[in-house]
Scaffold this motif. Structure first.
Motif, PDB file in Angstrom:
ATOM      1  N   GLU A  22       0.836  -1.211   0.000  1.00  0.00           N
ATOM      2  CA  GLU A  22       0.000   0.000   0.000  1.00  0.00           C
ATOM      3  C   GLU A  22       0.868   1.258   0.000  1.00  0.00           C
ATOM      4  N   VAL A  23       1.965   1.242   0.775  1.00  0.00           N
ATOM      5  CA  VAL A  23       2.883   2.382   0.799  1.00  0.00           C
ATOM      6  C   VAL A  23       3.511   2.579  -0.582  1.00  0.00           C
ATOM      7  N   CYS A  24       3.920   1.476  -1.212  1.00  0.00           N
ATOM      8  CA  CYS A  24       4.518   1.569  -2.546  1.00  0.00           C
ATOM      9  C   CYS A  24       3.517   2.109  -3.558  1.00  0.00           C
ATOM     10  N   LEU A  25       2.266   1.668  -3.493  1.00  0.00           N
ATOM     11  CA  LEU A  25       1.241   2.181  -4.400  1.00  0.00           C
ATOM     12  C   LEU A  25       1.003   3.674  -4.174  1.00  0.00           C
ATOM     13  N   ALA A  26       0.977   4.096  -2.920  1.00  0.00           N
ATOM     14  CA  ALA A  26       0.789   5.515  -2.612  1.00  0.00           C
ATOM     15  C   ALA A  26       1.962   6.340  -3.132  1.00  0.00           C
ATOM     16  N   GLN A  27       3.175   5.836  -2.956  1.00  0.00           N
ATOM     17  CA  GLN A  27       4.354   6.545  -3.463  1.00  0.00           C
ATOM     18  C   GLN A  27       4.358   6.599  -4.987  1.00  0.00           C
ATOM     19  N   ASP A  28       3.912   5.507  -5.612  1.00  0.00           N
ATOM     20  CA  ASP A  28       3.839   5.475  -7.069  1.00  0.00           C
ATOM     21  C   ASP A  28       2.828   6.497  -7.579  1.00  0.00           C
ATOM     22  N   ALA A  29       1.684   6.590  -6.921  1.00  0.00           N
ATOM     23  CA  ALA A  29       0.680   7.581  -7.319  1.00  0.00           C
ATOM     24  C   ALA A  29       1.199   8.991  -7.097  1.00  0.00           C
ATOM     25  N   ARG A  30       1.886   9.188  -5.997  1.00  0.00           N
ATOM     26  CA  ARG A  30       2.452  10.512  -5.700  1.00  0.00           C
ATOM     27  C   ARG A  30       3.507  10.895  -6.742  1.00  0.00           C
ATOM     28  N   LEU A  31       4.352   9.957  -7.118  1.00  0.00           N
ATOM     29  CA  LEU A  31       5.374  10.204  -8.133  1.00  0.00           C
ATOM     30  C   LEU A  31       4.735  10.505  -9.486  1.00  0.00           C
ATOM     31  N   ALA A  32       3.659   9.803  -9.799  1.00  0.00           N
ATOM     32  CA  ALA A  32       2.958  10.045 -11.067  1.00  0.00           C
ATOM     33  C   ALA A  32       2.376  11.457 -11.089  1.00  0.00           C
ATOM     34  N   ARG A  33       1.836  11.909  -9.966  1.00  0.00           N
ATOM     35  CA  ARG A  33       1.304  13.280  -9.892  1.00  0.00           C
ATOM     36  C   ARG A  33       2.414  14.313 -10.041  1.00  0.00           C
TER      37      ARG A  33
END
Length: 131
Positions: free
Chosen positions: A109-120
């Motif tokens: 979940e942390v990795c997915l959140a970081q991935d979404a944040r990086l995409a933004r």
């Protein structure tokens, strides 16, 4: 600890093998595999020595395999104790695997959140860079 959906408990896997028979069998093996049973199977034939011949014959037939009558429950008692230890280890392993699965899910979940944040961030940088 909460149960993880992808980690079945060993009791669930072995539920079909657990019956009332195993409980009765454990009680019988602990009762029959005792030192009292050993002494009874050893001493009763010795007490029959001064008895009459028919009594000696019956006692001899019944107690001719006294060691087997004592040893089998003792072996079963040892096996039951080993089963208890294996059950305890299975419980500990289940707790460990549940903790690991929960930790991996949280990390995912942390990795997915970081991935979404990086995409933004990448999208924001891409829109700024355009003239």
């Amino acid at each position: 600890m909460n149960r993880h959906p992808h980690v079945p408990h060993p009791r669930e896997c072995l539920a079909a093998e657990r019956t009332a028979f195993t409980a009765v069998n454990r009680w019988l093996t602990s009762a029959l595999g005792s030192n009292v049973t050993f002494l009874a199977c050893f001493l009763v034939p010795l007490l029959a020595v001064p008895a009459s011949e028919p009594v000696k014959l019956v006692v001899g037939i019944v107690f001719s395999n006294w060691f087997q009558a004592w040893a089998l429950p003792v072996l079963q008692k040892g096996q039951a104790q080993a089963d208890l230890k294996r059950d305890a280890k299975a419980d500990a392993d289940h707790l460990t695997f549940t903790h690991l699965a929960t930790a991996v899910d949280a990390l995912h979940e942390v990795c997915l959140a970081q991935d979404a944040r990086l995409a933004r961030i990448e999208a924001a940088l891409a829109t700024r860079g355009r003239p």
